[in-house]
Design a protein around this motif. Structure first.
Motif, short mmCIF file in Angstrom:
data_model
loop_
_atom_site.label_atom_id
_atom_site.label_comp_id
_atom_site.label_asym_id
_atom_site.label_seq_id
_atom_site.Cartn_x
_atom_site.Cartn_y
_atom_site.Cartn_z
N GLU B 435 0.88 -1.18 0.00
CA GLU B 435 0.00 0.00 0.00
C GLU B 435 0.92 1.22 0.00
N ALA B 436 0.93 1.95 -1.10
CA ALA B 436 2.05 2.86 -1.30
C ALA B 436 1.76 4.33 -1.03
N VAL B 437 0.53 4.74 -0.87
CA VAL B 437 0.25 6.16 -0.84
C VAL B 437 -0.58 6.56 0.37
N ALA B 438 -0.04 7.46 1.16
CA ALA B 438 -0.76 7.93 2.35
C ALA B 438 -1.24 9.37 2.22
N ILE B 538 15.43 20.77 1.72
CA ILE B 538 14.37 19.82 2.07
C ILE B 538 14.87 18.87 3.15
N ALA B 539 14.03 18.68 4.16
CA ALA B 539 14.38 17.79 5.26
C ALA B 539 14.57 16.36 4.73
N THR B 540 15.59 15.68 5.23
CA THR B 540 15.79 14.27 4.85
C THR B 540 14.78 13.41 5.58
N HIS B 541 14.80 12.14 5.27
CA HIS B 541 13.82 11.24 5.91
C HIS B 541 14.12 11.02 7.39
N PHE B 542 15.29 11.43 7.83
CA PHE B 542 15.56 11.37 9.28
C PHE B 542 14.84 12.50 10.01
N GLU B 543 14.39 13.48 9.25
CA GLU B 543 13.87 14.70 9.86
C GLU B 543 12.38 14.89 9.62
N ARG B 544 11.69 13.83 9.25
CA ARG B 544 10.24 13.92 9.01
C ARG B 544 9.62 12.56 9.25
N HIS B 545 8.31 12.55 9.40
CA HIS B 545 7.61 11.32 9.76
C HIS B 545 7.07 10.64 8.51
N ASP B 546 7.32 9.35 8.38
CA ASP B 546 6.86 8.63 7.19
C ASP B 546 6.93 7.13 7.47
N VAL B 547 6.57 6.34 6.47
CA VAL B 547 6.73 4.89 6.56
C VAL B 547 7.42 4.43 5.28
N ALA B 548 8.39 3.53 5.44
CA ALA B 548 9.10 2.99 4.29
C ALA B 548 8.45 1.70 3.83
N ASN B 605 4.22 20.53 11.56
CA ASN B 605 3.65 19.49 10.68
C ASN B 605 3.42 18.15 11.35
N ASP B 606 3.82 18.01 12.60
CA ASP B 606 3.80 16.69 13.24
C ASP B 606 2.42 16.05 13.28
N ASN B 607 1.44 16.81 13.76
CA ASN B 607 0.11 16.21 13.94
C ASN B 607 -0.54 15.85 12.61
N VAL B 608 -0.35 16.70 11.63
CA VAL B 608 -0.97 16.43 10.33
C VAL B 608 -0.35 15.19 9.69
N ASP B 609 0.96 15.10 9.72
CA ASP B 609 1.63 13.94 9.13
C ASP B 609 1.19 12.66 9.85
N GLU B 610 1.13 12.75 11.16
CA GLU B 610 0.68 11.59 11.95
C GLU B 610 -0.74 11.19 11.53
N ALA B 611 -1.60 12.17 11.30
CA ALA B 611 -3.00 11.87 10.95
C ALA B 611 -3.08 11.16 9.59
N TYR B 612 -2.31 11.63 8.62
CA TYR B 612 -2.30 10.95 7.31
C TYR B 612 -1.82 9.51 7.44
N LEU B 613 -0.74 9.33 8.20
CA LEU B 613 -0.14 8.01 8.28
C LEU B 613 -1.04 7.04 9.05
N ARG B 614 -1.64 7.53 10.13
CA ARG B 614 -2.53 6.68 10.91
C ARG B 614 -3.73 6.26 10.05
#
Lengths: 221, 854
Positions: B435-438, B538-548, B605-614
């Motif tokens: 599942e590739a898109v959040a 642009i922040a690297t992936h160490f500096e933002r919330h995501d799933v690989a 951006n923390d809460n919004v990113d968390e909401a998309y991912l959840r």
């Protein structure tokens, strides 16, 4: 780094070193590395993991994956020999150290270096037949592989072993490595372990604690 | 402590067997506390650990994350951090998954160990080339003179310019050159189709998209035509079950394609699998798997495969039952009703139509492989069951590269090695579906107003409006704009160093000076960045919330929390696009672009990113993939590994249960229905005719062409091991273990009086670069190998001193869109010019670009 050195302590160490006759440490257990020369893809993830773990800049390389190739086109062959410090039974580096900074641990035979005593004279570097001690010009010290003793003490294995994507590098009691008793995926079902491979310094020099699964062209009769 | 006890203790600690491990964990922490090795010391012995002060892993905070670049794989990284600094990285050791423990590494749930590139991430993260502030160009393009500006100023100027370009030049003015260099995550995504940039420019209403994929467009085309999907891959563990594996131009020892592929191949070898390598180079893969090496002239693979097919047909070794049941157009008996009078594959091979049987002897003259070897391999492949012909991408990155992949698919089908464990239908090789898109992927996603072949942009810009649609591979549209040539006036790079990576760089340099807006969004200064008007950090992936998610093979998700705070003034690309949307179109655009966010998203951006991912986890992953782990547990562990009941094999269902293939006929289409029905090729995105059955077509340059009198070497540019394309080129750890060098055969080198370590220039009519040379017996005579991705560093004469092969490549793709990266003739000679291997020795020093106001 050198400004922060405790000169009195080093002087004392030199004196002690001169006083004492060097008697080789006989460890309770000797740990060593085992490496599969053929199945290794030569990716050097182990090397980079080691650099990161030990915080090294470009230059000193504790672990070195050596590429060997030969033959004439199209009949060619290639294999890898992977070495860091071999934590030898009779280390050549140890007696050369004027301050006694190098030591061999009694409990597991790991050869380590106390950086607070190292004066960067590089004698050990010259003495080692395998190129293990590495001079770091950034702080004028010789540094080397200590088999990640901190990881071993925490119940884990060294960074290089845990980095190996092919699972062809491992550690264990070296007697078990040599006699084929070690349970390790680094050693395949029909593999034989040898202590000496082509183009490697004679093991009788220092009795290195390492075993290899040799390539057919890398075997020594 | 006695000696014996001590020994026991170490053995237990080393976890040498599962049993001893359990014993030691049952004993608990107490045993470790009292039996600690640190206590054991004699007067003479120094401290147990010599490099004090030295924070041990267990004194640091441990955070599970992953690597994130565009390499065809995805592995776990474990960050060990002190406050906001990553002190070191380790990788999966079995502890983090559910029911995990140190050392767990089962065949079903193997560890996801990172490669050397992943392990060097700290150098990239904290590099001197790290872009920390928005910058604006003050010199000429490529000169590398920038000044620091505020985000406010940069974004205002970009927004104003975007509106101006759209108003003046229309809906095709902005070229989307997003690629997967920044992230293959589910939220902060850079991608040609699913990327954040594509959705942003599409909603803005001005976007020309780039449709062909540099690495594997020929292969993609072949898989789509033959099987109707690019998910033609087996999972990596299936490779352990092959009896014969033909690695055709495939070097997993360099590319690490997919999870643990290389490790399972070792398992196959231990079970007696035989390996064959068809490749101009004796690669490390050949060495590790003890393969029979068949050197082949580059870009002649389809001819050799045709010769093999001839041998199989004439000796009646084909699996006729499989062909009759599953294939269309393999032979006269499998031709559909509507195609009477069309050619079938077998009769093409036998020479029925052109009087030229494609015999092994015929093939030998083209590909340089002796006929006896072609026959021997064909015989092995037809008789060994199951056998995997792994038709890799590199031979497809060629003039008519798609024909090679189509031909290989025909062989896979005629031997019945599809849909069975131990066989292979790869191709592209994508296997398990993630599942590739959040982020919001809705009616606004991937809107485009024209789409071109990706490496034709410079041609389009330089010749506008006198460009024919077939020259740029214009995708057909259903409205009145069909066929309109895009008027490109600006480029956006998101997660892409395409200026350095596409073909014929000299032509690109000419074209970029015609543009009015060039925006580079990256965490690092890249060669592309030097040609930009604006550099956005642009922040690297160490500096933002995501799933690989795994890219190619492997079945798992890895959580990517914000490990450290963004460095400097870095923002995520999602933040930048959202803010630009607000600036351009107010609340309407802003809210539509990022529905879960408000205007303050640029700062928080923390809460919004968390909401998309959840939401993605709860509404897609859990229900669609039967995952029984909550989002919170996943976050806490850091990894979820799927345990498949049996190794995933592509098309198993079709073969075992008769399900239709996703092609128009429902069969494996050796004769491609859609191609056979095209009458006006100019109106297709291909532009030029492509045969509906696989055929050998002479490439425009190769070792067989008359051009070799001037340019006697065939240059190939494979993916390097020590970079991912151009990423990591600035890491000194990697640069000290590998050099950018051109590899050539020893006999060739002797003729030119060249030795290993000499510096040479490699050139043709399109360009020139300077590199050291590596002389070896492991390379076929007449072939030169120069890995792609070195950061261009041009001298005053336009000669690249870093050794980038794309100075020499041709920006003429194959009809199906395959980049012709490996269709290049060149010459080589010794030189006095200096090679400049890295950023620290570049003509344009990179570090000063960021740290000083000019």
């Amino acid at each position: 780094m050198s400004e922060t050195k405790d000169k009195a302590k080093i002087k004392e160490a030199v004196k002690r070193r001169k006083r004492e006759t060097y008697t080789p440490v006989v460890p309770d257990l000797q740990l060593g590395f085992v490496h599969h020369n053929v199945d290794c893809i030569g990716c050097r993830a182990c090397e980079i993991a080691c650099k990161d773990k030990n915080g090294l800049a470009a230059g000193p390389r504790f672990r070195r994956v050596q590429y060997i190739e030969g033959g004439t086109y199209p009949e060619v062959f290639a294999y890898k020999v992977n070495m860091s410090c071999n934590h030898c039974e009779t280390p050549a580096c140890l007696p050369t150290c004027p301050t006694g900074a190098l030591f061999k641990r009694k409990q597991d035979g790991i050869v380590d270096i106390d950086s607070t005593l190292c004066i960067g004279c590089r004698r050990c570097e010259a003495a080692c037949p395998f190129g293990a001690p590495q001079f770091d010009p950034s702080d004028n010290l010789v540094k080397k592989c200590n088999m990640c003793v901190d990881e071993i003490e925490a119940g884990r294995k060294p960074y290089c072993v845990m980095a190996c994507m092919m699972r062809v590098l491992d550690i264990g009691p070296v007697e078990q490595i040599w006699n084929g008793e070690l349970q390790s995926v680094a050693i395949g079902p029909n593999d034989e372990v040898s202590r000496q491979v082509q183009n490697m310094a004679d093991v009788e020099l220092t009795k290195p604690s390492i075993g290899f699964i040799a390539h057919s062209k890398g075997k020594v009769k | 402590m006695s000696t014996k006890q001590n020994e026991q203790d170490i053995l237990q600690r080393l976890n040498l067997s599962r049993r001893s491990f359990l014993k030691s964990s049952a004993a608990g922490g107490a045993a470790i506390a009292t039996g600690g090795l640190v206590e054991l010391q004699t007067a003479k012995e120094a401290r147990a650990f010599a490099y004090e002060p030295y924070p041990r892993d267990d004194q640091l905070e441990t955070v599970v994350t992953s690597c994130a670049h565009n390499c065809g794989s995805r592995h776990m990284l474990v960050a060990h951090k002190w406050k906001d600094v990553i002190v070191r990285l380790s990788t999966d050791d079995g502890r983090y998954q559910r029911n995990g423990y140190f050392g767990k590494d089962s065949n079903e749930e193997p560890q996801l160990r990172a490669c050397l590139r992943g392990r060097s991430y700290r150098q990239r993260l904290y590099s001197a080339e790290r872009l920390l502030y928005p910058m604006m160009r003050v010199g000429e393009r490529g000169e590398g003179k920038f000044k620091r500006v505020s985000w406010d100023e940069a974004l205002d100027q970009i927004a104003r310019k975007m509106i101006h370009l759209k108003d003046t030049y229309g809906r095709t003015a902005l070229l989307d050159q997003s690629y997967a260099g920044a992230s293959y995550g589910v939220l902060h995504k850079s991608d040609q189709i699913e990327g954040l940039l594509g959705r942003f420019l599409g909603m803005f209403g001005s976007r020309t998209s780039s449709w062909s994929v540099p690495s594997y467009q020929g292969t993609t085309f072949s898989s789509r035509m033959t099987f109707g999907t690019i998910e033609d891959g087996n999972e990596d563990d299936a490779f352990a079950h092959s009896k014969l594996m033909i690695m055709w131009g495939w070097n997993p020892a360099y590319t690490f394609h997919g999870g643990n592929t290389f490790m399972y191949m070792r398992m196959a070898k231990q079970r007696g699998c035989k390996f064959v390598l068809v490749d101009p180079q004796y690669t490390d893969s050949a060495a590790a798997y003890d393969a029979w090496w068949i050197p082949i002239k580059p870009n002649t693979d389809a001819a050799m495969l045709a010769g093999m097919a001839h041998y199989i047909f004439t000796n009646e070794l084909q699996d006729q039952a499989f062909i009759d049941r599953f294939c269309q157009g393999m032979d006269a008996g499998t031709m559909p009703e509507w195609a009477q009078g069309k050619e079938n594959f077998k009769d093409y091979i036998l020479g029925t139509y052109d009087g030229e049987p494609k015999t092994p002897e015929w093939a030998a003259k083209i590909c340089g492989v002796p006929a006896k070897d072609i026959k021997k391999l064909a015989d092995m492949y037809a008789k060994t069951k199951p056998a995997a012909l792994k038709a890799s991408w590199a031979p497809g990155r060629n003039a008519y590269g798609e024909q090679y992949n189509r031909m290989a698919a025909a062989l896979q089908a005629m031997t019945g090695n599809i849909g069975n464990l131990g066989g292979s239908a790869e191709g592209v090789g994508k296997a398990w579906h993630a599942e590739a898109v959040a982020y919001p992927y809705d009616q606004y996603a991937n809107i485009w107003f024209q789409a071109i072949k990706s490496d034709r942009w410079a041609h389009c810009v330089l010749n506008y409006p006198n460009v024919k649609r077939e020259e740029i591979g214009l995708w057909q549209r259903e409205d009145e704009t069909d066929g309109q040539i895009p008027n490109i006036k600006g480029i956006f790079w998101q997660g892409s160093d395409w200026f350095n990576q596409l073909t014929n760089i000299n032509k690109e340099i000419e074209a970029i000076n015609k543009l009015e807006l060039v925006v580079c969004m990256d965490s690092t200064i890249t060669p592309s960045g030097l040609y930009a008007d604006f550099l956005l950090p642009i922040a690297t992936h160490f500096e933002r919330h995501d799933v690989a998610l795994p890219w190619y093979k492997g079945h798992y998700y890895i959580h990517r929390p914000k490990v450290i705070e963004p460095m400097g003034e870095s923002k995520t690309d999602f933040q930048v696009f959202t803010e630009l949307a607000y600036r351009i179109g107010g609340d309407v655009f802003g809210k539509a672009y990022n529905p879960k966010a408000n205007r303050d998203y640029f700062h928080v951006n923390d809460n919004v990113d968390e909401a998309y991912l959840r939401e993605w986890w709860d509404t897609k992953v859990i229900p669609h993939q039967h995952v029984n782990m909550s989002w919170d547990e996943f976050k806490q562990r850091g990894v979820y590994k799927f345990n498949l009941a049996q190794p995933h094999v592509a098309f198993r269902d079709q073969i075992e249960n008769g399900t239709r293939f996703q092609t128009p006929s429902g069969k494996i289409e050796i004769l491609a229905t859609s191609l056979a029905q095209i009458t006006d090729w100019k109106k297709t995105m291909y532009g030029y005719e492509i045969p509906y059955i696989p055929k050998w077509i002479e490439p425009w340059e190769s070792l067989n062409s008359p051009k070799t009198s001037k340019f006697p070497f065939h240059l190939i540019s494979p993916h390097p091991r020590w970079r991912t394309h151009s990423i990591f080129n600035n890491c000194s750890w990697l640069r000290e273990t590998y050099e950018q060098e051109v590899t050539m055969n020893a006999a060739d080198a002797r003729k030119l009086d060249i030795k290993t370590g000499d510096t040479v220039e490699v050139w043709n009519d399109r360009g020139k670069c300077v590199v050291p040379v590596y002389v070896t017996e492991r390379c076929m005579p007449g072939v030169a190998v120069l890995h792609e991705g070195a950061w261009i560093d041009l001298d005053e004469n336009g000669v690249d001193r870093a050794g980038n092969p794309d100075m020499l490549t041709l920006d003429e793709p194959s009809p199906a869109g395959a980049f012709a990266y490996n269709t290049v003739l060149c010459n080589i000679r010794k030189t006095d010019l200096e090679h400049r291997p890295g950023w620290d020795k570049l003509a344009t020093s990179r570090a000063h670009v960021f740290r000083r106001d000019l």
